[in-house]
Enzyme design. Sequence first.
Site, PDB file in Angstrom:
ATOM      1  N   GLU A  16      26.716  31.883  -8.573  1.00  0.00           N
ATOM      2  CA  GLU A  16      26.800  30.618  -7.841  1.00  0.00           C
ATOM      3  C   GLU A  16      28.177  29.980  -7.885  1.00  0.00           C
ATOM      4  O   GLU A  16      28.453  29.064  -7.121  1.00  0.00           O
ATOM      5  CB  GLU A  16      25.726  29.636  -8.315  1.00  0.00           C
ATOM      6  CG  GLU A  16      25.812  29.229  -9.777  1.00  0.00           C
ATOM      7  CD  GLU A  16      24.920  30.078 -10.662  1.00  0.00           C
ATOM      8  OE1 GLU A  16      24.713  31.263 -10.336  1.00  0.00           O
ATOM      9  OE2 GLU A  16      24.440  29.549 -11.688  1.00  0.00           O
ATOM     10  N   ASN A  17      29.046  30.454  -8.779  1.00  0.00           N
ATOM     11  CA  ASN A  17      30.394  29.914  -8.761  1.00  0.00           C
ATOM     12  C   ASN A  17      31.234  30.493  -7.627  1.00  0.00           C
ATOM     13  O   ASN A  17      32.406  30.134  -7.490  1.00  0.00           O
ATOM     14  CB  ASN A  17      31.084  30.102 -10.119  1.00  0.00           C
ATOM     15  CG  ASN A  17      31.052  31.525 -10.605  1.00  0.00           C
ATOM     16  OD1 ASN A  17      30.018  32.179 -10.583  1.00  0.00           O
ATOM     17  ND2 ASN A  17      32.189  32.035 -11.024  1.00  0.00           N
TER      18      ASN A  17
END
Lengths: 230, 246
Positions: free
Chosen positions: B75-76
């Site tokens: 998700e980064n």
Amino acid sequence: MVAISPTVEAAVADIPDGATILVGGFGTAGQPVELLEALVRGGASGLTIVNNNAGNGEVGLAALIAAGRVRKIICSFPRQHDSHHFDAAYRAGAIELELVPQGNLAERIRAAGAGIGAFFTPTGYGTPLAEGKEVREIDGRHYVLELPIRADFALIKAHVADEAGNLTYRKTARNFGPVMATAATTTIAQVSQVVPRGGIDPENVVTPGIFVDRVVVPATATEPHHEEDQ
Amino acid sequence: MSTLPAVPADPAVPAVPAAPAVPASSGSGPLGRDALAAVVARDIPIGAYVNLGIGQPTLVSNHLPPDSGVTLHTENGMLGMGPEATGDEVDPDLINAGKIPVTELPGASYFHHADSFAMMRGGHLDICVLGAYQVSQAGDLANWHTGAPDAIPAVGGAMDLATGARDTFVMMNLLTREGESKLVERCRYPLTGVACVSRVYTDLAVFLIEPDGVVVRETFGISFEDLCDLVPIPLRLAEGARPGSA
């Protein structure tokens, strides 16, 4: 019109006490460490900081918190193995925490930059982080009203800038940079290198220069090592 | 609730044809973390976009066969995440959501956070696998905060993942150290998401959260009857289930 700042100190010199600042980075990847440390030396205090985390180790955002300059932090994941400066300030009651789910954080910043007044999101519905917020059922699903986060300044780290302020990023260091660049009155980007206009293929621009006010190459910047990114 | 192809009950017809043999189905005892990761990996369809949470769920990647066509999301800001980086591969600009240096695979892409979470919230991500403190019989998830007054809360992307992914799988030990079931009637801890979990993979059994109740798909080293004694909610044995020691 983008300005090329001569030093990181000059780039952050007009940030006043009490400013709200978007700070790029996920952990230390993409964190504008040199700009933050110039801010520590510059002395602005009572700051509200928006970042995914709350500082790692001793540098950058952690140093700003350790110096007692941060009044409030808006973030998704403050507690980490190396967030001891935040932890100490929080337990001492010296820093206010607004905890925001990571995607809501990104979208609230995006909304600010895109001129959106508020938005309904399913994230957080039914949880303590939605308490007190307006809820609406749309097509059988529950959504929570979230407001934009806009700021006086954004401090971000990009990879290469051109003299028009266009930016490229490196790998997962991109994270919040492109969104934060859109949501502040003044956006300051530290980069590894500034190239002339035309030095970045327009097809590869990630943040267009319209969102960028100042760029600076920190004295300690290392040369970019992926020429194809330009 | 599941939008993915149904999982065959017979391990001879795995969802991913080239999946490694599952050491789990022997019924010889509770599953270890790696064996459980193999069970989860077997259930991930070919070509799925998947986010593996920090900790135990990360082990699932070790059991995805190279030809599974599964694309890992972090998700980064990356799709096509490869294994953990070692030696000269380590690059501080290339990390996963746990801030561990990783590598990129051919076909990888990078994107900013608003796009990354649009992938979840917008229903583009097929599966996320998360750890949990508790899961309720309705599929409510509690995995971010113990609620202890002195704890510093941290949520990260857990709420976005749990609510946004098309299917949310939980991986956990069924019992706490004190022997209490973590599959419960109602969560006692602050919620991460409401009615978001579709399956719970544990060391003792795999549970499917269905609209009409919780179904046990398979057990590991325990009979269905003994499992029912441990879990304080009504359970139903799936048709064609493989009770480990029944």
